[in-house]
Design a protein around this motif. Sequence first.
Motif, PDB file in Angstrom:
ATOM      1  N   LEU B 406       0.123   2.645  -8.352  1.00  0.00           N
ATOM      2  CA  LEU B 406       0.903   2.793  -7.121  1.00  0.00           C
ATOM      3  C   LEU B 406       0.252   3.710  -6.111  1.00  0.00           C
ATOM      4  CD1 LEU B 406       4.140   4.936  -7.484  1.00  0.00           C
ATOM      5  CD2 LEU B 406       2.041   5.303  -8.747  1.00  0.00           C
ATOM      6  N   ALA B 407      -0.914   4.253  -6.471  1.00  0.00           N
ATOM      7  CA  ALA B 407      -1.734   4.962  -5.478  1.00  0.00           C
ATOM      8  C   ALA B 407      -1.015   6.116  -4.791  1.00  0.00           C
ATOM      9  CB  ALA B 407      -2.270   3.975  -4.438  1.00  0.00           C
ATOM     10  N   MET B 408      -0.258   6.888  -5.574  1.00  0.00           N
ATOM     11  CA  MET B 408       0.342   8.088  -4.983  1.00  0.00           C
ATOM     12  C   MET B 408      -0.625   9.252  -5.017  1.00  0.00           C
ATOM     13  SD  MET B 408       4.364   8.590  -5.823  1.00  0.00           S
ATOM     14  CE  MET B 408       4.668  10.021  -4.798  1.00  0.00           C
ATOM     15  N   LYS B 412      -6.958   4.931  -4.729  1.00  0.00           N
ATOM     16  CA  LYS B 412      -6.330   3.858  -3.962  1.00  0.00           C
ATOM     17  C   LYS B 412      -7.350   2.875  -3.423  1.00  0.00           C
ATOM     18  CE  LYS B 412      -4.399   7.005  -1.433  1.00  0.00           C
ATOM     19  NZ  LYS B 412      -3.718   7.847  -0.472  1.00  0.00           N
ATOM     20  N   GLN B 431      -1.292  -0.785  -3.891  1.00  0.00           N
ATOM     21  CA  GLN B 431      -2.427   0.015  -4.384  1.00  0.00           C
ATOM     22  C   GLN B 431      -3.179   0.704  -3.249  1.00  0.00           C
ATOM     23  OE1 GLN B 431      -4.338  -3.067  -7.131  1.00  0.00           O
ATOM     24  NE2 GLN B 431      -4.055  -1.337  -8.517  1.00  0.00           N
ATOM     25  N   GLY B 432      -2.548   0.761  -2.110  1.00  0.00           N
ATOM     26  CA  GLY B 432      -3.173   1.355  -0.931  1.00  0.00           C
ATOM     27  C   GLY B 432      -2.937   0.416   0.240  1.00  0.00           C
ATOM     28  N   GLN B 433      -2.690   1.002   1.425  1.00  0.00           N
ATOM     29  CA  GLN B 433      -2.357   0.177   2.584  1.00  0.00           C
ATOM     30  C   GLN B 433      -3.454  -0.845   2.862  1.00  0.00           C
ATOM     31  OE1 GLN B 433      -1.180   2.423   6.020  1.00  0.00           O
ATOM     32  NE2 GLN B 433      -0.510   0.602   7.125  1.00  0.00           N
TER      33      GLN B 433
END
Lengths: 237, 468
Positions: B406-408, B412, B431-433
């Motif tokens: 979820l790339a917090m 990412k 997984q990243g914008q």
Amino acid sequence: MEAFKTFTGIVAPLDRSNVDTDAIIPKQFLKSIKRTGFGQNLFDEWRYLDHGEPGQDCSNRPLNPDFVLNQKPYQQATIFLTRSNFGCGSSREHAPWALLDFGFRVIIAESFADIFYNNCFKNGILPITLPAETIKKLLAATVKTPGSTLTINLTEQEITDSRGDVIPFDIESFRKDALLKGLDEIGMTLTYEKEIRAFENKHKKAQPWLFSPINSSASDLPCGIPEGSPIPQGKRR
Amino acid sequence: MTGKTLYDKLWDSHLVRTDENGVSLIYIDRHLIHEVTSPQAFEGLRLAGRKLWRIDANVAVPDHNIPTVNRHQGITDPISKLQIDTLSENCKHYEIREFAMDDPNQGIVHVIGPEQGLILPGMTVVCGDSHTSTHGAFGALAFGIGTSEVEHVLSTQCLLQSKSKNMLINIDGKLQPGVTAKDLILYIIGQIGTAGGTGYAIEFGGEAIEALSMEGRMTVCNMAIEAGARAGMIAVDDKTIEYVKGKPFAPKGENWEKAVKYWQTLKSDHDAVFDKVIEINASEILPMVTWGTSPEMVTDVSGNIPMNGNGIYRPALEYMGLEEGLAIQDVPLDKVFIGSCTNSRIEDLRIAANVVKGKKVAKSIILAMVVPGSGPIKRQAENEGLDKIFTEAGFEWREPGCSMCLAMNADKLEPGERCASTSNRNFEGRQGQGGRTHLVSPAMAAAAAIEGKFVNVCELFEVENGSV
């Protein structure tokens, strides 16, 4: 929680199915430890043309003119209209927090994901499920007359459009009751404290292993390393 | 009287009361806590002046935000750091057991729970995380909740629930070598859709489920939520009991004997009635790859991206930068991620290492990373030399956490990058914008890293190597 009253509001349409909670509020905003302030980042990746970060001033960010919430009448919308399986994916309650913070009090959809649906009620948002055919008509009407309004009467379980046509809707009675009264669910549950304690005692007798100590102040805790693995360097509890 | 389903049994054994509207108060045995969905709940508890109901029902671990490299340097992102520090402070204040970032057994909440024996058959398990369904693999009733419900559990040890309907997904036949639990659940989601299980508790059963390891069963139940069901579950059998045995917090001695006797009853009765039954033939399933922005947008590796029909796939295909009709094996990749609560357990790493062994990551792959699910898994893999296999092939070997699922944290995708990922969601921006995710099994992710594209991994596994 604010009690839900009958009200009239502008409808914002999003003609799309399977809108997930990652889209409603992207992950970087979940780092906040507060419940408020998520409205400016609602649908962040669809609403803005740049990359959003928490704590940023959003007033100067480039807006995506094609996104519904950036179009004039919808900036004041309080009713959200969409397709099926709205709110699927992550359980993040930040999604209803963001919708509420933006101003939405009602979401009308063909269907909702279970966790999101439940989370709405905890925050005074009314999610209304209507048949696909009705949603289609409402979407068409909203697109035809941007800024059109609906009136939601929860007590009577009725939606009335600007022409006076009435659409009835179903809702479980306990959920309706909780919204109308703005009940504190935890307080309500705690009125059954005795019953919970009685259940707990019975449960403990039947399955004592469910009540083993694991908290950090308890002694004789296992160190948590599976048998056969080497003891690593580092903090050992 | 007809028999009970497993879900009925778990429900009935935790029922405190039901009111006249049919709303029930359900007792919760285990509450898992992580840093992202808990701070507002603890704040609520404090503001209302309420006490924590039962300390020992709770266990906490930071996993979503934490870095997977240079952990000794601490967390550089101040907002992430505040969230992780807040979890630690809350745990300290309420005396909740926390597997903190520097604990050798820290890991992804849904990995360490079972690994520590904190998840047991017959339990009700909740967490402010939708992938709590993972724990249904143990014959437990496990589901994700929102933060208001986290506060409700902290304060009352109970939740208000209406009972779900019962669904059985019966999977008979055998999975082909190279076809894994991940392919099975992706196939099921492709069949019933991401809302197919909405309103249901799903029990997975049949020959193919019985043949799965506990790791595989966790993978299947983990993604029940991706089929719309809050809870997925599997009956207890010898494998379940064998897995739990000897785990740090598992019952011991007399309690163990008593527990096992009870756990053996945790299966649906022969005459139990399900509201819905779905039959799946395992032998027909091939390795699966998602092509769109919902887990139901999936095809087998020999397939093509479906034709757009009435245009319903257009937004997904535009986001993914793909054309209808394109063969899945012609999709070029940029990154590979092996990890997440779906696929970061030792079995997953072994399968991936088996594919990677002696080979090199394709030049076209910018980054291939392996993120073990927990400290113990990482150490186990290192004892087996798996880390060497990965690093020699060109993979990065990281510290445990949710990472690029979820790339917090810092892991990412950049806009436009395309990733073969063993995680659970291919949503836009997950997984990243701007990142593009293809969900696959660990075997497929490993093969994709080597080849730079998707290949039929079945061909890499000889028939006699059926354990894969």
